[in-house]
Design an enzyme around this catalytic site. Structure first.
Site, PDB file in Angstrom:
ATOM      1  CG  ASP A 291      15.562  -0.224   3.677  1.00  0.00           C
ATOM      2  OD1 ASP A 291      16.016   0.580   4.355  1.00  0.00           O
ATOM      3  OD2 ASP A 291      15.267  -1.404   4.632  1.00  0.00           O
TER       4      ASP A 291
ATOM      5  CE  LYS B 198      -3.128  -2.387   3.050  1.00  0.00           C
ATOM      6  NZ  LYS B 198      -3.589  -2.443   4.578  1.00  0.00           N
TER       7      LYS B 198
ATOM      8  NE  ARG C 143      -0.941   2.295   4.836  1.00  0.00           N
ATOM      9  CZ  ARG C 143       0.114   1.410   4.371  1.00  0.00           C
ATOM     10  NH1 ARG C 143       1.286   1.871   3.806  1.00  0.00           N
ATOM     11  NH2 ARG C 143       0.041   0.025   4.924  1.00  0.00           N
TER      12      ARG C 143
ATOM     13  CG  ASP D 152       7.081   2.474  -0.123  1.00  0.00           C
ATOM     14  OD1 ASP D 152       7.683   1.587  -0.694  1.00  0.00           O
ATOM     15  OD2 ASP D 152       6.282   2.483   0.944  1.00  0.00           O
TER      16      ASP D 152
HETATM   17  P1  5GP Z   1      13.270  -3.317   0.710  1.00  0.00           P
HETATM   18  O1  5GP Z   1      12.929  -4.818   0.160  1.00  0.00           O
HETATM   19  O2  5GP Z   1      14.297  -2.342  -0.173  1.00  0.00           O
HETATM   20  O3  5GP Z   1      14.449  -3.651   1.849  1.00  0.00           O
HETATM   21  O4  5GP Z   1      12.381  -2.707   1.385  1.00  0.00           O
HETATM   22  C1  5GP Z   1      11.306  -2.002   0.599  1.00  0.00           C
HETATM   23  C2  5GP Z   1      10.031  -1.738   1.675  1.00  0.00           C
HETATM   24  O5  5GP Z   1      10.385  -1.688   2.942  1.00  0.00           O
HETATM   25  C3  5GP Z   1       9.120  -0.560   0.979  1.00  0.00           C
HETATM   26  O6  5GP Z   1       8.193  -0.783  -0.025  1.00  0.00           O
HETATM   27  C4  5GP Z   1       8.703  -0.448   2.656  1.00  0.00           C
HETATM   28  O7  5GP Z   1       7.383  -0.869   2.784  1.00  0.00           O
HETATM   29  C5  5GP Z   1       9.568  -0.902   3.706  1.00  0.00           C
HETATM   30  N1  5GP Z   1      10.327   0.202   4.262  1.00  0.00           N
HETATM   31  C6  5GP Z   1      11.823   0.147   4.157  1.00  0.00           C
HETATM   32  N2  5GP Z   1      12.204   1.413   4.735  1.00  0.00           N
HETATM   33  C7  5GP Z   1      10.893   2.139   5.322  1.00  0.00           C
HETATM   34  C8  5GP Z   1      10.806   3.300   6.083  1.00  0.00           C
HETATM   35  O8  5GP Z   1      11.594   4.008   6.509  1.00  0.00           O
HETATM   36  N3  5GP Z   1       9.650   3.593   6.377  1.00  0.00           N
HETATM   37  C9  5GP Z   1       8.358   2.623   6.039  1.00  0.00           C
HETATM   38  N4  5GP Z   1       7.377   3.094   6.442  1.00  0.00           N
HETATM   39  N5  5GP Z   1       8.616   1.670   5.240  1.00  0.00           N
HETATM   40  C10 5GP Z   1       9.896   1.392   4.920  1.00  0.00           C
END
Ligand code: 5GP
Length: 189
Positions: free
Chosen positions: A109, A49, A171, A106
């Site tokens: 990370d 979302k 959100r 969004d």
């Molecule tokens: P990745 O697979 O790149 O580690 O993570 C991506 C997902 O982790 C994003 O779509 C999000 O849902 C979540 N995420 C990573 N960092 C943050 C953050 O600082 N805040 C929030 N709310 N979600 C995050």
């Protein structure tokens, strides 16, 4: 809502202001319009979302006959730490074979979610796969991933707002802010 609204009190600080977001989204919309002009209608895929608010603003800045689709992938749940496991919870409604796919996320990370999704769409024989993200935390990357378009690089902090949540909340904040650690440290003890 303005920044003295009650839910803003759970933020440590505001990181990206709504007017800067609007400007960046508009510029990105123009870039994507140029990139896909003259091509078959691209499919813009919203990763739900978290990307929902960004996605709805972004597609309205793109002057192309694009189509949209939606996907839910497993994310953080109520914690602020990634599990590293990626799972498709809700898949797209239509096949992407032969189509230009633009994944709209969004935040990047570790990069694991998009690394996985890029492979999924390549296996489904998309004509091309582009990655668009509102936020990027390059310091946290654990896999090699090319992000085609990113609006803001941010430091390693847990952020909420403009679609991003903590435990499904925040959100609806119009700005992006760093969540005060007192909010999650109490729950994660
Ligand atoms: P990745 O697979 O790149 O580690 O993570 C991506 C997902 O982790 C994003 O779509 C999000 O849902 C979540 N995420 C990573 N960092 C943050 C953050 O600082 N805040 C929030 N709310 N979600 C995050």
């Amino acid at each position: 809502m303005d920044t003295n609204a009650v839910i803003y009190q759970d933020l440590e600080r505001i990181l990206v202001k709504r007017e800067d977001i609007a400007k960046a989204v508009k510029e990105l919309g123009q870039k994507l319009t140029e990139k896909f002009r003259g091509e078959d209608a691209p499919v813009f895929v919203c990763i739900l979302k978290g990307a929902s608010v960004f996605f709805t603003d972004l597609i309205r800045e793109i002057d192309l006959p694009l189509t949209t689709d939606f996907m839910v992938v497993s994310s953080y749940g109520s914690s602020t730490k990634s599990t590293g496991v990626v799972k498709i919870v809700k898949d797209l409604d239509k096949p992407v074979e032969g189509k230009h796919v633009v994944i709209v996320e969004d935040i990047v990370d570790s990069g694991m979610t998009l690394h996985y999704l890029k492979k999924v769409f390549a296996n489904r024989e998309a004509a091309s796969v582009s990655i668009v993200t509102l936020l990027d935390k390059p310091a946290r990357r654990r896999v090699d991933l090319t992000v085609d378009y990113s609006c803001f690089n941010i430091p390693d902090a847990f952020v909420v707002g403009y679609g991003l949540d903590y435990d499904e909340k925040y959100r609806n904040l119009p700005d992006i802010g760093v969540l005060h650690p007192r909010i999650y440290s109490a729950e994660e003890k």
